[in-house]
Scaffold this active site. Structure first.
Site, mmCIF file in Angstrom:
data_model
loop_
_atom_site.group_PDB
_atom_site.id
_atom_site.type_symbol
_atom_site.label_atom_id
_atom_site.label_comp_id
_atom_site.label_asym_id
_atom_site.label_seq_id
_atom_site.Cartn_x
_atom_site.Cartn_y
_atom_site.Cartn_z
ATOM 1 N N CYS A 165 0.825 -1.210 0.000
ATOM 2 C CA CYS A 165 0.000 0.000 0.000
ATOM 3 C C CYS A 165 0.863 1.266 0.000
ATOM 4 O O CYS A 165 0.364 2.354 -0.313
ATOM 5 C CB CYS A 165 -0.975 -0.007 1.167
ATOM 6 S SG CYS A 165 -0.239 -0.338 2.774
ATOM 7 N N HIS A 166 2.149 1.127 0.302
ATOM 8 C CA HIS A 166 3.031 2.299 0.244
ATOM 9 C C HIS A 166 3.243 2.787 -1.187
ATOM 10 O O HIS A 166 3.714 3.907 -1.398
ATOM 11 C CB HIS A 166 4.387 1.986 0.894
ATOM 12 C CG HIS A 166 5.164 0.898 0.220
ATOM 13 N ND1 HIS A 166 4.930 -0.446 0.456
ATOM 14 C CD2 HIS A 166 6.174 0.954 -0.694
ATOM 15 C CE1 HIS A 166 5.763 -1.172 -0.269
ATOM 16 N NE2 HIS A 166 6.530 -0.350 -0.980
#
Length: 287
Positions: free
Chosen positions: A250-251
């Site tokens: 998700c980064h």
């Protein structure tokens, strides 16, 4: 990167994180290396060495990867790559260097049992981005978070997610898993993840596995990847619910404007992750 221990990498990351935070706060002044070195309490030589050992590139080069202009270009480039892949019907496992990541979703029945009959091993392990708390079952990793919490706090949070599971401390196993996730020398490997979420959340997480290191996507683009182009806000909620950090990347989701955006484990860590991956990817292309 030289063959250094996890502990050394973690210590280097702490220096890099302080430097990134200072640069973000003083971006308009474009602080020179000496000013940055003074802030983190090192000589210019030592700061240069730590950056190079940790990121594989100089501080000046590294900082090029954290600018908004670079983020915008990365969004454009990644959009082209991912669109071409999706148009050709390409799908499958994600890649973290040569690490193949596959996953399976827990069934609704398993989720309703709240972990009853499930044994989850857990432990802290150092990584290049600080300590990580890892939980896993016989089927695969079910929990990964960067954590500076006390041991009891981290275990309590895991127990909240799986209140009826049997938890078993396994620090040696956690360190072994961390070594597979962040190998000193990238090479072939496989990891399996066990996902717990709604159908939509799992679709979002699985789509993220198509986003390779060095690539980024916007919330809107990710919504399009799961077939819901108007659901950018729901995509953001799915990312916030992700309990398997880094492996479900998700980064790699940023704003259309090029702003890094929020991250459960800190925006400075998100910047460091993105720049570290971009630098390693670019170095690999140059070999």
């Amino acid at each position: 990167m030289p063959d250094i221990s996890f502990k050394e990498q973690r210590n280097q990351y702490e220096v890099v994180a302080r430097a990134i935070a200072y640069l973000r706060a003083n971006a308009l002044g474009q602080p020179p290396l000496k000013e940055l070195a003074d802030h983190v309490g090192l000589s210019e030589f030592h700061l240069q060495r730590i950056f190079t050992e940790w990121a594989g590139i100089s501080p000046k080069r590294f900082l090029q990867y954290v600018t908004k202009e670079h983020a915008r270009q990365a969004l454009r480039d990644s959009s082209d790559v991912l669109t071409a892949a999706l148009d050709s019907g390409l799908s499958g496992c994600g890649r973290l260097h040569d690490l193949m990541v596959s996953c399976e979703a827990m069934t609704p029945g398993e989720i309703r049992k709240l972990g009853a009959g499930l044994e989850i091993r857990f432990g802290f392990a150092p990584t290049p981005f600080g300590n990580a708390f890892i939980g896993w079952t016989s089927r695969g990793i079910c929990h990964f978070e960067f954590s500076d919490d006390e041991f009891e706090t981290a275990v309590s949070a895991l127990q909240t997610h799986w209140p009826r599971a049997a938890l078993l401390a396994d620090p040696v196993g956690a360190i072994a898993l961390a070594a597979k996730i962040f190998p000193a020398v990238p090479g072939p490997g496989e990891l399996h993840l066990v996902l717990r979420g709604t159908n939509f959340q799992i679709k979002v997480w699985e789509a993220l596995l198509q986003v390779a290191p060095g690539q980024v996507v916007s919330y809107g683009h990710l919504a399009g990847m799961v077939g819901c182009p108007k659901a950018a806000r729901a995509v953001g909620s799915a990312l916030a619910a992700n309990t398997i950090g880094y492996l479900i990347p998700c980064h790699r989701v940023i704003r259309e404007s090029g702003k890094i955006g929020d991250y459960r484990w800190g925006s400075v860590r998100k910047i460091a992750l993105l720049a570290w991956e971009a630098s390693r990817t670019d170095n690999g292309k140059q070999r």
